[in-house]
Structures are given as C-alpha cells and as structure tokens.
Design a protein around this motif. Structure first.
Motif, mmCIF file in Angstrom:
data_model
loop_
_atom_site.group_PDB
_atom_site.id
_atom_site.type_symbol
_atom_site.label_atom_id
_atom_site.label_comp_id
_atom_site.label_asym_id
_atom_site.label_seq_id
_atom_site.Cartn_x
_atom_site.Cartn_y
_atom_site.Cartn_z
ATOM 1 N N PHE A 4 0.908 -1.068 0.120
ATOM 2 C CA PHE A 4 -0.073 0.037 0.067
ATOM 3 C C PHE A 4 0.903 1.333 -0.003
ATOM 4 N N SER A 5 0.286 2.304 -0.441
ATOM 5 C CA SER A 5 0.915 3.578 -0.574
ATOM 6 C C SER A 5 0.791 4.117 0.880
ATOM 7 N N ASP A 6 1.562 5.090 1.078
ATOM 8 C CA ASP A 6 1.783 5.792 2.305
ATOM 9 C C ASP A 6 0.231 6.309 2.859
ATOM 10 N N SER A 7 -0.530 6.648 1.958
ATOM 11 C CA SER A 7 -1.759 7.277 2.046
ATOM 12 C C SER A 7 -2.959 5.983 2.147
ATOM 13 N N GLY A 8 -2.487 4.718 2.139
ATOM 14 C CA GLY A 8 -3.285 3.802 1.955
ATOM 15 C C GLY A 8 -3.819 3.003 0.864
ATOM 16 N N ASP A 9 -3.307 3.822 -0.426
ATOM 17 C CA ASP A 9 -4.110 3.210 -1.548
ATOM 18 C C ASP A 9 -3.156 1.895 -2.072
ATOM 19 N N PRO A 10 -4.179 0.808 -2.708
ATOM 20 C CA PRO A 10 -3.529 -0.317 -3.020
ATOM 21 C C PRO A 10 -2.565 -0.296 -4.097
ATOM 22 N N LEU A 11 -1.448 -0.958 -3.908
ATOM 23 C CA LEU A 11 -0.320 -1.131 -4.887
ATOM 24 C C LEU A 11 0.131 -2.428 -5.272
ATOM 25 N N GLY A 12 -0.222 -3.215 -4.681
ATOM 26 C CA GLY A 12 0.114 -4.746 -4.931
ATOM 27 C C GLY A 12 -0.528 -5.760 -4.278
ATOM 28 N N GLY A 13 -1.104 -6.804 -4.689
ATOM 29 C CA GLY A 13 -1.866 -7.797 -4.119
ATOM 30 C C GLY A 13 -2.745 -8.217 -5.163
ATOM 31 N N GLN B 250 -25.287 -1.476 0.811
ATOM 32 C CA GLN B 250 -25.129 -0.129 1.145
ATOM 33 C C GLN B 250 -25.142 -0.196 2.704
ATOM 34 N N ASP B 251 -26.154 -0.891 3.508
ATOM 35 C CA ASP B 251 -26.363 -0.714 4.849
ATOM 36 C C ASP B 251 -25.088 -0.996 5.692
ATOM 37 N N LEU B 252 -24.168 -2.013 5.098
ATOM 38 C CA LEU B 252 -22.874 -2.283 5.613
ATOM 39 C C LEU B 252 -21.952 -0.893 6.073
ATOM 40 N N MET B 253 -22.002 -0.094 5.054
ATOM 41 C CA MET B 253 -21.256 1.075 5.064
ATOM 42 C C MET B 253 -21.976 1.931 6.329
ATOM 43 N N ALA B 254 -23.023 2.154 6.312
ATOM 44 C CA ALA B 254 -23.658 2.712 7.352
ATOM 45 C C ALA B 254 -23.511 2.283 8.697
ATOM 46 N N ALA B 255 -23.537 0.826 8.938
ATOM 47 C CA ALA B 255 -23.435 0.076 9.980
ATOM 48 C C ALA B 255 -22.114 0.301 10.802
ATOM 49 N N LEU B 256 -21.217 0.385 9.813
ATOM 50 C CA LEU B 256 -19.868 0.311 10.246
ATOM 51 C C LEU B 256 -19.327 1.590 10.476
ATOM 52 N N SER B 257 -19.949 2.555 9.944
ATOM 53 C CA SER B 257 -19.621 4.052 9.999
ATOM 54 C C SER B 257 -18.304 4.457 9.490
ATOM 55 N N LEU B 258 -17.512 3.677 8.826
ATOM 56 C CA LEU B 258 -16.075 3.834 8.467
ATOM 57 C C LEU B 258 -16.002 4.769 7.479
ATOM 58 N N ASP B 259 -16.361 5.998 7.573
ATOM 59 C CA ASP B 259 -16.129 7.239 6.421
ATOM 60 C C ASP B 259 -15.000 7.351 6.053
ATOM 61 N N ASP B 260 -13.771 7.007 6.872
ATOM 62 C CA ASP B 260 -12.425 7.158 6.415
ATOM 63 C C ASP B 260 -12.289 6.382 5.277
ATOM 64 N N TYR B 261 -12.729 5.174 5.223
ATOM 65 C CA TYR B 261 -12.499 4.076 4.157
ATOM 66 C C TYR B 261 -13.437 4.371 2.860
ATOM 67 N N ALA B 262 -14.315 5.207 2.941
ATOM 68 C CA ALA B 262 -15.343 5.095 1.983
ATOM 69 C C ALA B 262 -14.956 6.027 0.699
ATOM 70 N N ALA B 263 -13.812 5.890 -0.006
ATOM 71 C CA ALA B 263 -13.307 6.500 -0.977
ATOM 72 C C ALA B 263 -13.901 5.657 -2.237
ATOM 73 N N ALA B 264 -14.360 6.260 -3.258
ATOM 74 C CA ALA B 264 -14.877 5.741 -4.452
ATOM 75 C C ALA B 264 -13.732 4.882 -4.968
#
Length: 299
Positions: free
Chosen positions: A163-172, A267-281
């Motif tokens: 992953f990059s320093d910002s958390g973007d996927p780079l390999g896997g 979509q309800d999983l996203m709301a249930a976990l409330s992990l907005d930090d990971y909600a990038a398109a």
C-alpha cells in the motif's frame, strides 16, 4: 441446549403455564413454567395421540378422571406423582408449588419425544376460581429454528500486500464477485454461482487457481456500492504484526470487525460500520483502477 423439544401451553382465568418437553444428552425432561398465577403441581400425565387401550391413572385426588381434549376422553400412557395435595407446613416454599416465573424440571421415562402428543397436569392450590385443575394440552408447538443471520456480501475484495503511504492499494490480488465481460486484465472472480461472502472470497484466494499467500497479506479491503451507487471501499482489516498465520485467524478478525452491526447487506454495511475514512470511491474496471499494471500482482 436441548437437542429437540415440544412445547405445550395451558391457560384459564387466573392461571397459565408452559410445558417444554425436550431431549438432552439422550435423556428426556419436562420444564414446567408458570406464566401467570400459581399452582401446586401434584402429578403429570402424558400420552401419544392414539387414545385406544387402557389409561394410566393415579388414585384419589391425583386422578385425571373426566379429562378430555376437544371433547374426546384422553387415554394416558403414563402418570407420575410429584407431591400430595396441600401446601402443608412448607407453605409457598413447597418444592412443587410454582408461582409466576418459576420453573420445575421433571424427568420423563420415555425413549422418544414421539411418545408425547398430549400433556396433562393435576394441580391444587391454584389461583383460578376452582382452586385446582386437570389441565390437558395437545397439539404441541414445534419451536421455531432460529434463522442464521444473513451473511454480508461484497462486490470485490482486495487481499493487499503493498500500500502507498496514504493507504492506496499498490500490490496484491483483487477478486470480483462476477467476472466482467470483457475482462482484458484477467482480474480474478469468484466461480460462477458462488455467493460473494468473505468466506468464499478467502477460500478462492487460497485455492490452487489463485494460489494466494496469506502470510504476505498486509490488509484485506472490502468493496460495495456507495450511497451514489458507485463502488466504494466499505472497510478494511489490518493484519497483525507478523501477518495472519492461518485462515482461521483472518476469519476471526473479520468476525470481530463486523460484530455488533445490525444490517450488513449492501449499502447498509457502510452505514452500520460508519467507517467514513474508508469510503473513497473504488474503481470497477482495470482501466479505472488508475494504476500501472506492472505495479500490481494481478494473479
């Protein structure tokens, strides 16, 4: 937990009870619970739904003479005395005297629950107007099997190694729920008809077809549809120091991540976990991933 059971209910003005007949570790029992009022349980009777033949009976005040079910005289296969009528010096502390919320367990000499279709209780010192009952209950309820909670499903799972320093996927390894058509980058997908649960994604990642290395996984990223309908990251699971040693370790971490959420579908999983930090398109195709393909190990 009982292995199997039948439930009988009985109610008159001022008194109601439930009898749960069940098998546990090869033995059979009846739990008698008073739901309303009180009663001194003096005897229990039971039988199957065949009313032919002679009927078991206890003498004197413990008899069930005249007991009927839907207008038909009951033929009892067994009868067991539990106590004599009257509270005596023990009063309400008498072992067989049950009040609202109390439960008494009685051992049953049977070999199968099929032997009990009718259950009777002879009780005195009851809180109904008559002061006693010859309670007969039939048509036992079959307890409903609890439904397994619906497994959440995902449109894509990334088993990330770099992953990059910002958390973007780079390999896997990305795995899709369905193979796109066309699929110019040969992105792996679950076998056709496979439900896209995490357990199935993990099994496919570790299969010979993918040959994934669990020890190299730094983070697992889950994707689904965002509020606007576009694919978005829902949440991710970070590997512990030293990585995941076994698939069971990763599944345990996954269960912990989703534990306590109320609705884990779409979509309800996203709301249930409330992990907005990971909600990038998240991209949906190889070109939209926006990565140099040589930076990826797309197995």
């Amino acid at each position: 937990m009982p292995e199997s059971s039948k439930i009988f209910t009985y109610a008159v003005d001022g008194l109601a009870y439930t009898v749960t007949v069940y098998e546990e570790n090869g033995a059979f029992f009846a739990d008698i619970t008073v739901d309303e009022g009180a009663m001194d349980v003096n005897a229990v009777y039971f039988g199957d739904d065949d009313f032919s033949g002679s009927s078991e009976s206890l003498r004197g005040p413990l008899n069930m003479n005249g007991a009927s079910l839907d207008g038909e005289k009951v033929q009892w296969d067994a009868a067991t005395e539990l106590s004599r009528p009257g509270l005596g010096p023990e009063g309400e502390d008498k072992e067989t005297y049950l009040q609202t919320g109390d439960t008494m367990t009685v051992s049953l000499d049977i070999e199968s629950l099929d032997e009990i279709d009718i259950f009777g209780i002879r009780a005195t010192s009851t809180t109904n107007d008559a002061g006693s009952i010859k309670g007969v209950s039939g048509d036992p309820e079959e307890p409903e099997e609890p439904e397994d909670p619906e497994e959440p499903t995902y449109e894509k799972v990334f088993f990330g190694e770099v992953f990059s320093d910002s958390g973007d996927p780079l390999g896997g390894t990305f795995i899709l729920d369905e193979a796109p058509d066309p699929n110019p980058y040969s992105i792996p997908a679950l076998p056709e008809g496979t439900e896209p649960t995490f357990g199935n994604y993990l099994s496919h990642f570790l299969s010979e077809e993918i040959g994934g290395d669990l020890s190299a996984v730094e983070s697992v990223v889950f994707y689904g549809s965002g509020e606007d309908g576009s694919q978005a990251e829902l949440f991710r699971i970070e590997a512990p120091e030293g990585g995941f040693e076994t698939p069971e370790d990763l599944l345990a971490a996954y269960d912990e991540a989703i534990e306590g959420t109320e609705d884990l579908a779409g979509q309800d999983l996203m709301a249930a976990l409330s992990l907005d930090d990971y909600a990038a398109a998240a991209p949906e195709t190889g070109e939209e991933i926006g990565l140099e393909m040589e930076d990826f190990d797309l197995i």
